[in-house]
Each structure stands twice: as structure tokens, then as C-alpha cells.
Design a protein around this motif. Structure first.
Motif, PDB file in Angstrom:
ATOM      1  N   ALA A 184     -34.423  21.519  31.518  1.00  0.00           N
ATOM      2  CA  ALA A 184     -34.721  21.858  30.120  1.00  0.00           C
ATOM      3  C   ALA A 184     -34.675  23.372  29.911  1.00  0.00           C
ATOM      4  CB  ALA A 184     -36.098  21.316  29.736  1.00  0.00           C
ATOM      5  N   LYS A 186     -34.157  27.062  28.327  1.00  0.00           N
ATOM      6  CA  LYS A 186     -34.396  27.579  26.973  1.00  0.00           C
ATOM      7  C   LYS A 186     -33.666  28.917  26.837  1.00  0.00           C
ATOM      8  CE  LYS A 186     -38.911  25.340  26.549  1.00  0.00           C
ATOM      9  NZ  LYS A 186     -38.785  24.587  27.828  1.00  0.00           N
ATOM     10  N   SER A 238     -25.939  32.226  28.677  1.00  0.00           N
ATOM     11  CA  SER A 238     -25.995  30.851  28.193  1.00  0.00           C
ATOM     12  C   SER A 238     -24.582  30.354  27.907  1.00  0.00           C
ATOM     13  CB  SER A 238     -26.875  30.746  26.951  1.00  0.00           C
ATOM     14  OG  SER A 238     -26.437  31.639  25.949  1.00  0.00           O
ATOM     15  N   PRO A 242     -27.730  30.636  21.730  1.00  0.00           N
ATOM     16  CA  PRO A 242     -29.141  30.284  21.919  1.00  0.00           C
ATOM     17  C   PRO A 242     -29.724  29.416  20.813  1.00  0.00           C
ATOM     18  CG  PRO A 242     -28.780  32.570  22.495  1.00  0.00           C
ATOM     19  CD  PRO A 242     -27.490  32.076  21.903  1.00  0.00           C
ATOM     20  N   GLN A 243     -29.232  29.593  19.585  1.00  0.00           N
ATOM     21  CA  GLN A 243     -29.787  28.807  18.482  1.00  0.00           C
ATOM     22  C   GLN A 243     -29.262  27.373  18.453  1.00  0.00           C
ATOM     23  OE1 GLN A 243     -27.890  31.464  18.195  1.00  0.00           O
ATOM     24  NE2 GLN A 243     -26.278  31.206  16.645  1.00  0.00           N
ATOM     25  N   ASP A 244     -28.240  27.063  19.253  1.00  0.00           N
ATOM     26  CA  ASP A 244     -27.661  25.720  19.284  1.00  0.00           C
ATOM     27  C   ASP A 244     -28.531  24.820  20.156  1.00  0.00           C
ATOM     28  OD1 ASP A 244     -26.174  23.425  19.454  1.00  0.00           O
ATOM     29  OD2 ASP A 244     -24.274  24.442  19.864  1.00  0.00           O
ATOM     30  N   GLU A 245     -29.224  23.896  19.537  1.00  0.00           N
ATOM     31  CA  GLU A 245     -30.127  23.010  20.259  1.00  0.00           C
ATOM     32  C   GLU A 245     -29.567  21.596  20.404  1.00  0.00           C
ATOM     33  OE1 GLU A 245     -33.891  23.160  18.336  1.00  0.00           O
ATOM     34  OE2 GLU A 245     -34.217  25.284  18.791  1.00  0.00           O
ATOM     35  N   GLY A 246     -28.267  21.441  20.175  1.00  0.00           N
ATOM     36  CA  GLY A 246     -27.649  20.135  20.270  1.00  0.00           C
ATOM     37  C   GLY A 246     -27.569  19.632  21.699  1.00  0.00           C
ATOM     38  N   ARG A 250     -27.224  21.791  25.323  1.00  0.00           N
ATOM     39  CA  ARG A 250     -28.200  21.663  26.412  1.00  0.00           C
ATOM     40  C   ARG A 250     -27.522  21.203  27.696  1.00  0.00           C
ATOM     41  NH1 ARG A 250     -31.453  19.374  22.305  1.00  0.00           N
ATOM     42  NH2 ARG A 250     -31.096  17.278  23.125  1.00  0.00           N
ATOM     43  N   ASN A 253     -25.648  24.083  29.318  1.00  0.00           N
ATOM     44  CA  ASN A 253     -26.532  25.030  29.992  1.00  0.00           C
ATOM     45  C   ASN A 253     -27.070  24.471  31.304  1.00  0.00           C
ATOM     46  OD1 ASN A 253     -26.391  27.251  28.239  1.00  0.00           O
ATOM     47  ND2 ASN A 253     -27.867  26.323  26.827  1.00  0.00           N
TER      48      ASN A 253
END
Length: 319
Positions: A184, A186, A238, A242-246, A250, A253
Motif C-alpha cells: 500500500a 503512498k 512514483s 501522486p494524486q492518481d489513486e486508481g 497503485r 507503484n
């Protein structure tokens, strides 16, 4: 306090909370005695405040030698008390206090950087030989660090490195905790000022190394050494913004961390296209969102962060 009738100008301080420290004090006393090292006092405690108090008291009484049994966090804490600009008595460096190291922690990277044996008898023989080397230290926001500081996934990993996990898993505690946290990641934005160069990037991890090793034997950079008075900085960028939370971001990364992690254990992480490396005398970092900072295995604050090197700052007994 366990006192001996030896040299009143020497202190042995053992962190009883370190991986091998809880049962070490009697062994330390015997091992030092076998090689003819006499000390004024041996103190065993797991309380950092008591360690600081014992070292400051010894310095105030004119101690010229402090021997530390513990891991990198303990040695780093004491080193800060022995140097100009550190957290302790600034005159300590002028008194040429010498540091001896008994590697009783999990990573013991500072001892590894200096080729100090990890076995107790071997480390005691180094102390008995009395060979002194002046080594550089890193300084971040006024705090000394020996090996490396980092932020990003490493700080989350540090939170997972409980004393119980360190005692049970030993050096394997690092990859165990990293594997759990790597599921996970971040990402964050980091703006870096590397000497006079300004760089911005999305990042998963930033490491600033003073020596060659960090994280229980991981190489900071192939050409990094403790004696070059340079910082080696590497950034694991990354794989997505960084703002891409799809889900896809993830997954990308996680895959990047896995690939870099495999290269890292072989000292080849700088070969990955998502890793950037810089060598510098000083660096400054600002992050969005702010990142918790890990220095020598201890969480010490948050970014923004200003780092530099103090050349020949610490006198250490070495092979």
C-alpha cells in the motif's frame, strides 16, 4: 549501575532494549576484561533519556572514552552528544572524546561501514587496539545521523519494526516489514535542492546516505563510502502521478517497489529507470504532503529537511 575499578575516564553504556542488549551487560564486562579494557562504569538501560544522562554525566566528569553497546539508533544518539553542533555538550569534541562501538542491534550499519566485527569479542579487540579514525557525520535539521535518513515508504516500514519483530526476525525484520508496507505505497511530491540544482518529482521513497550501508546491509550507492564527506541521495520515483489513486496507479507503484527492492538487495537499484541518484555536499527537501523522517532507524520529525555533512566530526575506534 554496575561499577568496576578500572579507568574512571571511560564509560560503557549498553542499550538493554536493543536486539542483543537485554542479556549483554555481563558478557560485555567479561569480554572487555578479557582484552584488558578497564572501564570506570557500565550502565545498562533501555531508556534513551537515561542514556543521554549517563553520557552527559561522564563527559562532565572528564571522560575521554565512551563505549556504546546497541544498534544504529543508540550509537547515533550518543554520537550527537560527542560532536560540535550535536545535542550535547559542544566542548566534547574539543576534549577529543573517542567512541567505541559494540554492535548489539538489528542492522548495525555504522559498524559495517567501519568494518567493526559484529561478534562481541572481535569488537572488544578493536576497542583494545586503540586505533582512532575521524569520520564524517550527516546533519539534518541540526540532528546528527550516521548512515542514512529517509522518508516515504521507509518511515512506514520503521513503524512496523517493533522491538518484538526485531528480536524474533533479526536482520530479516527489514524485508518482512518492507514487504507488508509495500502492498500500500503512498506516493508524494518532493521538491529537492541538490547543492544548487533544483529537482521536482513524484516519489515513493527518498534516501540520503552518509556512508555506504543502510537498512541492515543495503548499499546506498555502488560508489558510496563513509570517508568521502559526500551525501548520496537516491529517489524512487512514483510510477504514476501522486494524486492518481486508481487501481492501475497503485498496482504500477507496487510493481515498481518490488522491482527496485529486488535490485536493492543486490546493490543494483540505481540501474532501474525509476531511480534517480545525486551526490552532493548538502540537500534540502520539501514534500507534499509532508513526510515523516527516519534517521538511522528512528523516527525524528517531518519534512521540510535540510541536510549537510560535517567532515571528520567523530572520533571512532576502528580496526
Amino acid at each position: 549501575m554496575l561499577a568496576s575499578s578500572g579507568d574512571p575516564d571511560a564509560l560503557v553504556i549498553v542499550n538493554s532494549g536493543s536486539r542483543s542488549g537485554s542479556e549483554a551487560p555481563p558478557d560485555v564486562a567479561l569480554a572487555l576484561d578479557r582484552v584488558g579494557v578497564a572501564v570506570g562504569a557500565l550502565r545498562a538501560t533501555g531508556d534513551p533519556d537515561e542514556i543521554v544522562s549517563a553520557v552527559r554525566d561522564a563527559l562532565s566528569r572528564g571522560a575521554r572514552r565512551v563505549i556504546v553497546g546497541g544498534g544504529d539508533g543508540t550509537v547515533s544518539l550518543v554520537a550527537g552528544l560527542l560532536t560540535d553542533g550535536g545535542a550535547g555538550d559542544p566542548s566534547a569534541a574539543r576534549r577529543e572524546v573517542v567512541l567505541g562501538i559494540l554492535p548489539l542491534g538489528t542492522g548495525n550499519d555504522f559498524a559495517r561501514n567501519l568494518h567493526i566485527p559484529r561478534d562481541l569479542d572481535g569488537a572488544c579487540r578493536v576497542i583494545a587496539a586503540g586505533r582512532v579514525r575521524a569520520v564524517p557525520l550527516g546533519v539534518a535539521n541540526g540532528r546528527v545521523f550516521l548512515n542514512a535518513l529517509s522518508f516515504g515508504i521507509s518511515s512506514a516500514v520503521t513503524r512496523r519494526l517493533t522491538p518484538d519483530l526485531k528480536k524474533r526476525a533479526g536482520p530479516l525484520a527489514y524485508p518482512v516489514a518492507a514487504a507488508a508496507e509495500g502492498l500500500a505505497p503512498k506516493p508524494f511530491r518532493v521538491a529537492m535542492e541538490i547543492d544548487r540544482e533544483r529537482v521536482e518529482s513524484g516519489a515513493l521513497q527518498v534516501v540520503v546516505g552518509n556512508g555506504r550501508y543502510h537498512g541492515a546491509g543495503t548499499v546506498v550507492a555502488p560508489d558510496a563510502t563513509l570517508g568521502d564527506a559526500q551525501l548520496d541521495v537516491y529517489v524512487v520515483e512514483s510510477a504514476a502521478e501522486p494524486q492518481d489513486e486508481g487501481v492501475a496507479a497503485r498496482a504500477a507503484n507496487v510493481l515498481r517497489l518490488a522491482r527496485v527492492g529486488m535490485l536493492l538487495r543486490r546493490g543494483r537499484h540505481l540501474e532501474h529507470e525509476g531511480v534517480r541518484h545525486f551526490r552532493c555536499a548538502r540537500a534540502r527537501f520539501e514534500c507534499d504532503p509532508p513526510q515523516e523522517v527516519n534517521a538511522d532507524g528512528e523516527l525524528v520529525g517531518e519534512t521540510p529537511l535540510a541536510c549537510e555533512v560535517m567532515p571528520t566530526a567523530l572520533r571512532v575506534l576502528v580496526p
